[in-house]
Design a protein around this motif. Structure first.
Motif, PDB file in Angstrom:
ATOM      1  N   ASN A 136      15.823   4.938  12.873  1.00 55.32           N
ATOM      2  CA  ASN A 136      17.176   4.561  12.504  1.00 55.32           C
ATOM      3  C   ASN A 136      17.748   5.619  11.559  1.00 55.32           C
ATOM      4  N   ASN A 137      18.832   5.293  10.861  1.00 54.31           N
ATOM      5  CA  ASN A 137      19.451   6.220   9.910  1.00 54.31           C
ATOM      6  C   ASN A 137      19.414   5.646   8.497  1.00 54.31           C
ATOM      7  N   ILE A 138      18.353   4.951   8.181  1.00 48.98           N
ATOM      8  CA  ILE A 138      18.217   4.294   6.876  1.00 48.98           C
ATOM      9  C   ILE A 138      17.965   5.346   5.801  1.00 48.98           C
ATOM     10  N   LEU A 185      14.786   8.493   4.492  1.00 45.25           N
ATOM     11  CA  LEU A 185      14.428   8.097   3.122  1.00 45.25           C
ATOM     12  C   LEU A 185      14.033   9.309   2.296  1.00 45.25           C
ATOM     13  N   THR A 186      14.598   9.426   1.113  1.00 49.45           N
ATOM     14  CA  THR A 186      14.186  10.462   0.165  1.00 49.45           C
ATOM     15  C   THR A 186      13.414   9.859  -1.005  1.00 49.45           C
ATOM     16  N   VAL A 187      13.638   8.571  -1.242  1.00 50.53           N
ATOM     17  CA  VAL A 187      12.964   7.844  -2.330  1.00 50.53           C
ATOM     18  C   VAL A 187      12.611   6.460  -1.811  1.00 50.53           C
ATOM     19  N   LEU A 188      11.444   5.979  -2.190  1.00 54.20           N
ATOM     20  CA  LEU A 188      11.034   4.623  -1.845  1.00 54.20           C
ATOM     21  C   LEU A 188      11.300   3.721  -3.038  1.00 54.20           C
ATOM     22  N   HIS A 189      12.063   2.664  -2.824  1.00 55.81           N
ATOM     23  CA  HIS A 189      12.482   1.763  -3.905  1.00 55.81           C
ATOM     24  C   HIS A 189      11.276   1.051  -4.515  1.00 55.81           C
ATOM     25  N   SER A 190      11.377   0.766  -5.814  1.00 55.52           N
ATOM     26  CA  SER A 190      10.290   0.084  -6.518  1.00 55.52           C
ATOM     27  C   SER A 190      10.043  -1.321  -5.992  1.00 55.52           C
ATOM     28  N   ASP A 191      11.017  -1.881  -5.268  1.00 58.57           N
ATOM     29  CA  ASP A 191      10.834  -3.221  -4.699  1.00 58.57           C
ATOM     30  C   ASP A 191       9.676  -3.284  -3.713  1.00 58.57           C
ATOM     31  N   ASN A 200       7.791  10.776   8.980  1.00 61.38           N
ATOM     32  CA  ASN A 200       9.045  11.422   9.369  1.00 61.38           C
ATOM     33  C   ASN A 200      10.240  10.966   8.541  1.00 61.38           C
ATOM     34  N   ASN A 201      10.097  11.080   7.224  1.00 55.59           N
ATOM     35  CA  ASN A 201      11.209  10.896   6.304  1.00 55.59           C
ATOM     36  C   ASN A 201      11.299  12.146   5.434  1.00 55.59           C
ATOM     37  N   ALA A 202      11.864  12.025   4.252  1.00 53.83           N
ATOM     38  CA  ALA A 202      11.972  13.169   3.345  1.00 53.83           C
ATOM     39  C   ALA A 202      11.415  12.810   1.977  1.00 53.83           C
ATOM     40  N   LEU A 203      10.330  12.055   1.972  1.00 52.45           N
ATOM     41  CA  LEU A 203       9.707  11.582   0.731  1.00 52.45           C
ATOM     42  C   LEU A 203       8.848  12.670   0.103  1.00 52.45           C
ATOM     43  N   GLU A 262      -3.695   0.427   5.460  1.00 52.15           N
ATOM     44  CA  GLU A 262      -3.276   1.626   6.175  1.00 52.15           C
ATOM     45  C   GLU A 262      -1.911   2.087   5.684  1.00 52.15           C
ATOM     46  N   ILE A 263      -1.782   3.384   5.445  1.00 51.97           N
ATOM     47  CA  ILE A 263      -0.497   3.956   5.072  1.00 51.97           C
ATOM     48  C   ILE A 263      -0.315   5.268   5.816  1.00 51.97           C
ATOM     49  N   VAL A 264       0.885   5.492   6.348  1.00 50.43           N
ATOM     50  CA  VAL A 264       1.199   6.690   7.120  1.00 50.43           C
ATOM     51  C   VAL A 264       2.277   7.466   6.374  1.00 50.43           C
ATOM     52  N   LEU A 265       1.924   8.662   5.903  1.00 49.96           N
ATOM     53  CA  LEU A 265       2.845   9.512   5.144  1.00 49.96           C
ATOM     54  C   LEU A 265       3.118  10.826   5.868  1.00 49.96           C
ATOM     55  N   SER A 266       2.715  10.939   7.106  1.00 53.85           N
ATOM     56  CA  SER A 266       2.849  12.185   7.852  1.00 53.85           C
ATOM     57  C   SER A 266       4.313  12.619   7.960  1.00 53.85           C
ATOM     58  N   CYS A 267       4.486  13.956   8.036  1.00 55.06           N
ATOM     59  CA  CYS A 267       5.817  14.540   8.265  1.00 55.06           C
ATOM     60  C   CYS A 267       6.808  14.136   7.182  1.00 55.06           C
ATOM     61  N   ASN A 268       6.429  14.375   5.934  1.00 54.87           N
ATOM     62  CA  ASN A 268       7.325  14.195   4.797  1.00 54.87           C
ATOM     63  C   ASN A 268       7.305  15.482   3.968  1.00 54.87           C
ATOM     64  N   ARG A 269       7.521  15.386   2.663  1.00 51.48           N
ATOM     65  CA  ARG A 269       7.599  16.573   1.807  1.00 51.48           C
ATOM     66  C   ARG A 269       6.662  16.476   0.611  1.00 51.48           C
ATOM     67  N   PHE A 270       5.555  15.813   0.782  1.00 53.30           N
ATOM     68  CA  PHE A 270       4.598  15.651  -0.310  1.00 53.30           C
ATOM     69  C   PHE A 270       3.909  16.985  -0.627  1.00 53.30           C
ATOM     70  N   MET A 271       3.882  17.331  -1.901  1.00 51.74           N
ATOM     71  CA  MET A 271       3.154  18.519  -2.359  1.00 51.74           C
ATOM     72  C   MET A 271       1.706  18.157  -2.692  1.00 51.74           C
ATOM     73  N   GLN A 272       1.474  16.883  -2.922  1.00 48.23           N
ATOM     74  CA  GLN A 272       0.135  16.371  -3.199  1.00 48.23           C
ATOM     75  C   GLN A 272       0.094  14.906  -2.800  1.00 48.23           C
ATOM     76  N   LEU A 273      -1.087  14.370  -2.632  1.00 47.66           N
ATOM     77  CA  LEU A 273      -1.204  12.935  -2.374  1.00 47.66           C
ATOM     78  C   LEU A 273      -0.828  12.191  -3.647  1.00 47.66           C
ATOM     79  N   PRO A 274       0.086  11.242  -3.584  1.00 50.04           N
ATOM     80  CA  PRO A 274       0.471  10.491  -4.785  1.00 50.04           C
ATOM     81  C   PRO A 274      -0.739   9.815  -5.421  1.00 50.04           C
ATOM     82  N   THR A 275      -0.887   9.993  -6.720  1.00 51.23           N
ATOM     83  CA  THR A 275      -2.065   9.446  -7.417  1.00 51.23           C
ATOM     84  C   THR A 275      -2.121   7.930  -7.364  1.00 51.23           C
TER      85      THR A 275
END
Length: 597
Positions: free
Chosen positions: A429-431, A455-461, A475-478, A493-506
């Motif tokens: 989608n275009n969320i 998505l560029t940011v994931l909400h704290s909710d 496939n976002n811009a996180l 399970e968590i899928v973070l592929s194809c984003n902009r992570f410089m490191q795995l979030p601690t």
């Protein structure tokens, strides 16, 4: 003894027998009674609670006194890690006992007194020398007539009185008793590491079973009755002697099937048609020469492990399964697919397979849940987008993907809330921001797919979704995850592929139930081996196609890893030849390079 809490812990004291004074705790008047003021309410010994929890673990006990019957209020008894060869008959009088741990002893059978404990919630008998359980264990079927509150797995409160065999593995069992069929409320059964050759057909009557582990036995066939386990979600039959896939006709809830290390030499369409709900299929270390083109019937398959078989190629149709995130084919004599293509990872391999199809085939997507059905009765949502309210409620699944939406229409959301959906797919989608209205589903949602959005940011909710077991953000811009992700303690399970992570979030290292982590095609530069080793059940880690220039040897200490994919990075060592040997060899190689201090 803590007379206020009713607990007594005598573990790890090298006791060869329990002192007589312990058995008389509820009978003798404490010495302090003669010196305590009657006005001191904190010291009034006659008002203190009876003993409810007794821990005698990690001692040298060879026998237990029949005086155990004196503790009628006991709810927890921990006797693990002793030298017990029998249990006293007086144990059967503990009608309030809910949890009994007799693992790591020298018992050769399940004592009759245990079978008369009608209040048991948890029974652990692993690591004994049991050659039989006895049909008497089936007498515990009476438990289903009682009610209580019991915490288990992904359920916040499981409001039924349930006997849970946490573990009867690592014994000498040659068979299972037919009486097991009476345990219709049993949720988890682990009989791994025994000598079982046959499974009784009565196992098909265990309607509550969700987890069954038969690993490391001598089973060569599975009774058809096992196919009646409609609630079974995870089945492990690794390291046995199966020659074909088991018949699991009505196992409609099955999500994971682990059949590695058997002698399976054929897979047919008939086999696969019974596994349409399976998302994880482990067939490693068998003798499979080929897969049928009809493997596309596995339309929700996410992980396929074919390590160490006899495959010379793969069906091109495999590349059209849209949900497939991991294909592992290490250790096969591939002839029709070049090694460099295999080494590029799952997505490139799927792309190659699709390119070899003579007639283009649309990727197969999940057929379960909601489908577009304009014009049908009950179809609502977003100006005629076609959400079938009846199917949402029936399948507990909202599929609102591929609609160019920037949010969820309110009428669609209310259908999801009313249907108590457990899975929501908002991918393609275009969320641009997390749909905060989703918080109305926090009590039911277990799977959330937000891949291929903006998505560029994931909400704290996101931290409010404490029941989530799967989160797809591909496939976002996180570039980071909020600290509230730590509250997702059921996440597997968590899928973070194809984003902009410089490191795995601690924050990921706080998710102790995390089993699968996909983070390929990012900009990750460093592997935090210490952090990854904090994830006790992490089995699959995909870091392919990043910017990693060095693989720390300490990563080899992550022994829980079953599939480690790190190709397509900048490092030169380990060499491709070592990567091609598979995960166990890679981890061993890394450990060999750890410099001793």
């Amino acid at each position: 003894m803590n007379r206020k809490s009713g607990q007594l812990n005598l573990s790890g004291r090298s006791l060869t027998e329990v002192p007589d004074s312990v058995w008389r705790l509820n009978i003798d008047v404490p010495e302090e009674a003669t010196s305590v003021s009657l006005d001191n309410t904190e010291d009034r010994w006659w008002d203190q609670t009876e003993l409810t929890k007794l821990i005698l673990a990690s001692n040298w006990l060879t026998a237990l006194s029949d005086d155990i019957r004196n503790f009628s209020a006991l709810t927890v008894l921990d006797l693990h890690d002793n030298r017990l060869e029998s249990l006293p008959d007086g144990l059967s009088e503990l009608k309030n006992l809910q949890k009994l741990d007799i693992s790591h002893n020298r018992l050769t059978s399940c004592p009759d007194c245990v079978c008369r404990l009608c209040g048991l919630v948890s029974l652990q008998v692993a690591h004994n020398q049991m050659e039989s359980l006895g049909d008497g264990i089936g007498d515990l079927y009476q438990l289903q007539n009682f009610t209580t509150i019991y915490f288990y797995a992904t359920f916040k409160i499981f409001a039924e009185f349930v006997l849970s065999f946490q573990d009867i593995s690592n014994n000498q069992l040659g068979s299972l008793p037919h009486g097991l069929g009476y345990l219709t409320k049993l949720i988890k059964l682990n009989v791994s590491n025994n000598k079982i050759t046959e499974i009784p057909p009565e196992i098909g009557c265990m309607n509550g079973l969700k987890f069954l582990d038969l690993t490391h036995n001598q089973v060569n066939s599975v009774p058809e009755d096992m196919g009646n386990l409609m609630h079974l979600e995870q089945l492990y039959i690794r390291h046995n002697q199966l020659q074909e896939l088991p018949a699991l006709t009505n196992c409609v809830a099955l999500k994971e099937l682990h059949l590695g290390n058997n002698i399976i030499c054929e897979i047919t369409l008939e086999h696969l048609q019974q596994l349409k709900s399976v998302s994880v299929l482990d067939l490693r270390d068998n003798k499979i020469p080929s897969l049928p083109e009809d493997i596309t019937v596995l339309q929700v398959l996410e992980r396929l492990d074919l390590t160490n078989n006899n495959l010379t190629g793969l069906p091109y149709s495999l590349g059209t399964i849209n949900t497939l995130k991991s294909i592992v084919v290490d250790g096969n004599p591939m002839k029709s697919i070049r090694r460099d293509i295999v080494m590029r990872g799952t997505m490139e391999l799927k792309k190659y397979l699709r390119s070899r199809l003579e007639v283009p085939v649309e990727p197969v997507s999940n057929p379960k849940g909601v489908v577009s059905s304009k014009g049908q009765s009950g179809v609502i949502g977003g100006g005629g987008d076609g959400i079938n309210a009846h199917e949402v409620g029936q399948f507990k699944n909202l599929d609102y993907s591929g609609r160019q939406a920037i949010d969820i229409p309110e009428d669609v959301l209310q259908v999801a809330v009313k249907g108590e959906v457990t899975s929501v797919n908002l991918s393609k989608n275009n969320i641009t921001s997390f749909p905060v209205s989703l918080v109305q589903l926090t009590e039911t949602l277990k799977e959330l797919m937000l891949g291929r959005n903006k998505l560029t940011v994931l909400h704290s909710d996101i931290g409010k979704f404490g029941r989530l077991t799967m989160l797809d953000l591909r496939n976002n811009a996180l570039s980071d995850l909020p600290c509230e992700v730590a509250d997702l303690q059921e996440l597997r399970e968590i899928v973070l592929s194809c984003n902009r992570f410089m490191q795995l979030p601690t924050v990921l290292y706080k998710l102790k139930k995390l089993e699968i982590l996909f983070a390929s095609d990012n900009k990750i530069e460093v592997i935090d081996a210490d952090g990854l080793c904090q994830l006790p059940v992490l089995g699959t880690l995909d870091l392919q196609n990043n910017s990693i220039n060095q693989v720390p040897p300490e990563l080899g200490n992550c022994l829980q890893l079953k599939s480690l994919q790190i190709s397509g990075n900048l490092f030169r060592n380990p060499r491709p030849a070592i990567l091609a040997k598979g995960t166990p060899a890679l981890l061993e190689y890394l450990r060999s390079r750890i410099v001793s201090s």
